[in-house]
Write a protein that holds these residues in place. Sequence first.
Motif, mmCIF file in Angstrom:
data_model
loop_
_atom_site.group_PDB
_atom_site.id
_atom_site.type_symbol
_atom_site.label_atom_id
_atom_site.label_comp_id
_atom_site.label_asym_id
_atom_site.label_seq_id
_atom_site.Cartn_x
_atom_site.Cartn_y
_atom_site.Cartn_z
ATOM 1 N N GLY A 117 0.791 -1.234 0.000
ATOM 2 C CA GLY A 117 0.000 0.000 0.000
ATOM 3 C C GLY A 117 0.816 1.274 0.000
ATOM 4 N N ILE A 118 2.141 1.141 -0.025
ATOM 5 C CA ILE A 118 3.001 2.334 0.021
ATOM 6 C C ILE A 118 2.723 3.275 -1.144
ATOM 7 N N ILE A 119 2.403 2.723 -2.294
ATOM 8 C CA ILE A 119 2.112 3.558 -3.480
ATOM 9 C C ILE A 119 0.995 4.554 -3.168
ATOM 10 N N SER A 120 -0.092 4.062 -2.589
ATOM 11 C CA SER A 120 -1.217 4.964 -2.311
ATOM 12 C C SER A 120 -0.906 5.910 -1.153
ATOM 13 N N ARG A 121 -0.096 5.472 -0.198
ATOM 14 C CA ARG A 121 0.320 6.372 0.886
ATOM 15 C C ARG A 121 1.050 7.592 0.323
ATOM 16 N N VAL A 122 1.935 7.325 -0.623
ATOM 17 C CA VAL A 122 2.752 8.389 -1.192
ATOM 18 C C VAL A 122 1.935 9.304 -2.100
ATOM 19 N N PHE A 123 1.119 8.717 -2.955
ATOM 20 C CA PHE A 123 0.494 9.504 -4.012
ATOM 21 C C PHE A 123 -0.959 9.900 -3.759
ATOM 22 N N CYS A 124 -1.550 9.471 -2.639
ATOM 23 C CA CYS A 124 -2.960 9.803 -2.420
ATOM 24 C C CYS A 124 -3.260 11.309 -2.446
ATOM 25 N N PRO A 125 -2.364 12.201 -1.949
ATOM 26 C CA PRO A 125 -2.698 13.626 -2.044
ATOM 27 C C PRO A 125 -2.867 14.115 -3.481
ATOM 28 N N PHE A 126 -2.157 13.500 -4.414
ATOM 29 C CA PHE A 126 -2.251 13.909 -5.808
ATOM 30 C C PHE A 126 -3.548 13.435 -6.455
ATOM 31 N N PHE A 127 -4.238 12.528 -5.773
ATOM 32 C CA PHE A 127 -5.533 12.046 -6.252
ATOM 33 C C PHE A 127 -6.689 12.678 -5.477
ATOM 34 N N GLY A 128 -6.364 13.648 -4.623
ATOM 35 C CA GLY A 128 -7.411 14.387 -3.917
ATOM 36 C C GLY A 128 -7.546 14.087 -2.445
#
Length: 234
Positions: A185-196
């Motif tokens: 789940g590290i991918i979503s931890r890192v990039f979730c702000p860029f998805f809103g």
Amino acid sequence: MALICVPVAVNKPKTLLEKINLAVREAPDIIEVRVDYLEDVDIDFSEIVSKTPIPLILTVRKKGEGGSFKYGEKNRIEMLEKCIEAKPRFVDLELSMNKAVLERLLKLADQNSVSTILSFHSFKYTPKREILVKKIREAAQKGSKLVKIVAFAKKITDNLVALSLPQESKNSGIRVISFCMGELGIISRVFCPFFGSYFTYASLDTRTAPGQINLEVMRKIHKLFYSLMEKKFN
């Protein structure tokens, strides 16, 4: 820039303010105080809030959703009331709480001008998207303006579910924090702000959830990503 929240989790109350001050020096956007980790619950949270120049989330997480509070549900509710009355920027409440108790705490938070984060955690897997969307809508119906949805990634594509949830903000009128736990789940931890996602979490020295990465590492990745975005679109 992406907002980052740093959790502070200590056992000894006498070291709590010291640990918060260490976090302040790293200048995160938000600090989450994990009250459920404390061995002694006789604490003046008003003093902690007044002495911290960065917005605070006070969290008394129950064991069923990854918490460490060991003094029973009645005492946990009383501790949440004390946290709210200290008037931090946010208090975190689980969506799974008893309905009447949750309504009372939400009302108390409103009376004290404290924003609530209604949270849902799944530590074994990532539920289907429609189930998580239902949780967001449930939070919106309760009057909260912010919901946190965190699930465990058992496969890499689970991140896509978490990253798609912030778009529900447009449909529900509620801000969403969403990402996956675990190494996958590290991918979503890192990039979730860029998805809103309203913000993400990163650790200083103690991880409070599986897959949580270091603040310095998170910032380096974000800086690189912003740099790549600027080169591509300029």
